[in-house]
Design an enzyme around this catalytic site. Sequence first.
Site, PDB file in Angstrom:
ATOM      1  N   ARG A 122      39.687  29.975  49.201  1.00  0.00           N
ATOM      2  CA  ARG A 122      38.668  30.715  49.405  1.00  0.00           C
ATOM      3  C   ARG A 122      38.084  31.015  47.782  1.00  0.00           C
ATOM      4  O   ARG A 122      36.946  30.769  47.621  1.00  0.00           O
ATOM      5  CB  ARG A 122      38.681  32.114  49.928  1.00  0.00           C
ATOM      6  CG  ARG A 122      37.596  32.900  49.743  1.00  0.00           C
ATOM      7  CD  ARG A 122      37.752  34.268  50.595  1.00  0.00           C
ATOM      8  NE  ARG A 122      39.009  34.939  51.051  1.00  0.00           N
ATOM      9  CZ  ARG A 122      39.637  35.540  49.979  1.00  0.00           C
ATOM     10  NH1 ARG A 122      39.297  35.800  48.833  1.00  0.00           N
ATOM     11  NH2 ARG A 122      41.036  35.819  50.524  1.00  0.00           N
ATOM     12  N   TYR A 150      11.291  30.936  56.433  1.00  0.00           N
ATOM     13  CA  TYR A 150      12.143  30.616  57.522  1.00  0.00           C
ATOM     14  C   TYR A 150      12.447  31.747  58.127  1.00  0.00           C
ATOM     15  O   TYR A 150      12.879  32.838  57.880  1.00  0.00           O
ATOM     16  CB  TYR A 150      13.382  29.993  56.553  1.00  0.00           C
ATOM     17  CG  TYR A 150      14.544  29.716  57.678  1.00  0.00           C
ATOM     18  CD1 TYR A 150      14.260  28.680  58.520  1.00  0.00           C
ATOM     19  CD2 TYR A 150      15.551  30.482  57.661  1.00  0.00           C
ATOM     20  CE1 TYR A 150      15.314  28.232  59.554  1.00  0.00           C
ATOM     21  CE2 TYR A 150      16.539  30.142  58.663  1.00  0.00           C
ATOM     22  CZ  TYR A 150      16.370  29.009  59.505  1.00  0.00           C
ATOM     23  OH  TYR A 150      17.571  28.478  60.312  1.00  0.00           O
ATOM     24  N   LYS A 158      20.258  20.411  55.696  1.00  0.00           N
ATOM     25  CA  LYS A 158      18.949  19.826  56.033  1.00  0.00           C
ATOM     26  C   LYS A 158      19.177  18.589  55.150  1.00  0.00           C
ATOM     27  O   LYS A 158      19.904  17.683  55.298  1.00  0.00           O
ATOM     28  CB  LYS A 158      17.726  20.667  55.688  1.00  0.00           C
ATOM     29  CG  LYS A 158      18.024  22.164  56.176  1.00  0.00           C
ATOM     30  CD  LYS A 158      17.682  22.173  57.610  1.00  0.00           C
ATOM     31  CE  LYS A 158      18.224  23.522  58.239  1.00  0.00           C
ATOM     32  NZ  LYS A 158      17.455  24.695  57.860  1.00  0.00           N
ATOM     33  N   ASP A 175      13.882  29.010  47.596  1.00  0.00           N
ATOM     34  CA  ASP A 175      14.460  28.005  48.363  1.00  0.00           C
ATOM     35  C   ASP A 175      13.751  26.747  48.513  1.00  0.00           C
ATOM     36  O   ASP A 175      12.764  26.759  48.781  1.00  0.00           O
ATOM     37  CB  ASP A 175      14.188  28.850  49.865  1.00  0.00           C
ATOM     38  CG  ASP A 175      15.019  28.082  51.069  1.00  0.00           C
ATOM     39  OD1 ASP A 175      15.200  26.982  50.940  1.00  0.00           O
ATOM     40  OD2 ASP A 175      15.182  28.950  52.012  1.00  0.00           O
TER      41      ASP A 175
END
Length: 380
Positions: free
Chosen positions: A46, A98, A195, A170
Site C-alpha cells: 500500500r 465528467y 483511458k 483533468d
Amino acid sequence: MKFSTKAIHIGQDADPTTGATVVPIYQTSTYTQEEIGKHKGYEYTRTGNPTRAALEQCLASLEDAEHGLAFASGLAATSSVLSLLRPGDKVVAAADLYGGTYRLFEKVYRPMGISFAYIDGRDPDEFGHAADSDTKLIWIETPTNPLLQLVDISAVAEIAKAKGALLAVDNTFASPYFQRPISLGADVVVHSTTKYIGGHSDVVGGAVITSDQDVYEAVKFYQNAAGGVPGPFDCWLTLRGVKTLAIRMRQHEHNAMRVAEELIKHPLVKSVNYPGLTEHPQHELAKRQMDGFGGMVSFEIHGGRDEANRFFKNLRLFSFAESLGGVESLACYPPAMTHGSIPKEERERRGITDGMIRLSVGVEDIEDLIADLKQALAAI
Ligand SMILES: *Cc1c(COP(=O)(O)O)cnc(C)c1O
C-alpha cells in the site's frame, strides 16, 4: 529526452536483481527486511511497490513534472486531490465535467462542508468572478466531456495564482502526448489512466501528477493513509500501454479528424464537436495549447433518443459502450450513460441534448470506421 523515448525508458531500467528488461510485476504485499529499520526501500505494498513506482516515474516524466502518484481509478485520484480541502473551502469548476467527477463533488464532498461553484469554462474571467478568499481549488477538464469545449489553461493558471488557489486539470481526454498542463502553469494534473494511457480497455486506474512538493507530500500521505492504490498487475498493464501512447495518439487523431470531416457533411448530422475542425469556435486556442486534437468526437443528430438508439443498434464495428481511449472504437450516449447522473434540466442547460452521440475513435482502418458510421446513420 523526447516523449516516445521517455514513455519506453523512464522508470524502466533493467531489473536490478535479474536483469529483466521489462519491469516485472512485483506481486507481493510485503517485503522481507534485513533488521529493524533496514530494508531496500519497500515495506508494504500500500505504501510502495516497485511496479507502481516505475509507472509513477514514467507518468511524471510524460507530463514534464517532478512527481507522479498512481491510484486504483481516475476517481480515486480525483478524490485524493479533494482530500487537500477542509470544511468551508470552496472549489470553482468548469461546468462541463465528467459525470462521475460531478457526482463525487456533489454527493460526497458537498455534504462534508466543501462548496462547489460551476461556471462556463470557456471564459477565463468567469473563474476570477466566481473565486473568493475561500476558494482553494480550481478544477477544469479540457477538452471537456462530451462537448469538446476548451478551457484556456494558462489564463486560468494566472487567475488561480492571483487568488491563491491551486489549479487542477483533468488531462484524460488529451493525454500528455497532446497537452501538458503543468508546463502551462497548472499545479496538478489528474488522469483516468483507464483511458488513453492504458489504451486497451483492460484496466482501470488513475494518477495525480505535480511538481509542487507540498501537494505531492499531502497526496502521497493520503494515498497511503486512505489506500486507494492500484495492484501491481494493473500498474504493469498500464505501463505496457504507456509505451505505445505516442503512436496510438497519432493514429487516434488522424482517424478522429477524418470522422469529424465526414460527419459534418452528413445530412442527418446537426453539429459536430471536434477541436481539430477549423469551424470549432476554440480551434485557435486548441492549436495554441495542444500539440494535437485527440481522438474524441461528439455530434448531434437530427432526432432524439429513438433515432440515437437505432444508430447504436446498427453499429457493427463501433461498440456501444461507456469509456474511451482504447484501441477499439466506441460510441456512447452521454444523456443516459456518462452523464446519466446529472438531472435532465441541468444536462440540457449545458447543451447535452437527447440527440448527442459521443465517439471514441479507435485505431482501426479509417475506411472501415467511416463505412460503419455511414451505414448506421442510414438506419436511423
Ligand atoms: C473516466 C474518466 C474519469 C474517471 O476515471 P475512472 O478511471 O473511471 O475512475 C475522470 N475524468 C474523465 C475525463 C474521464 O473520462
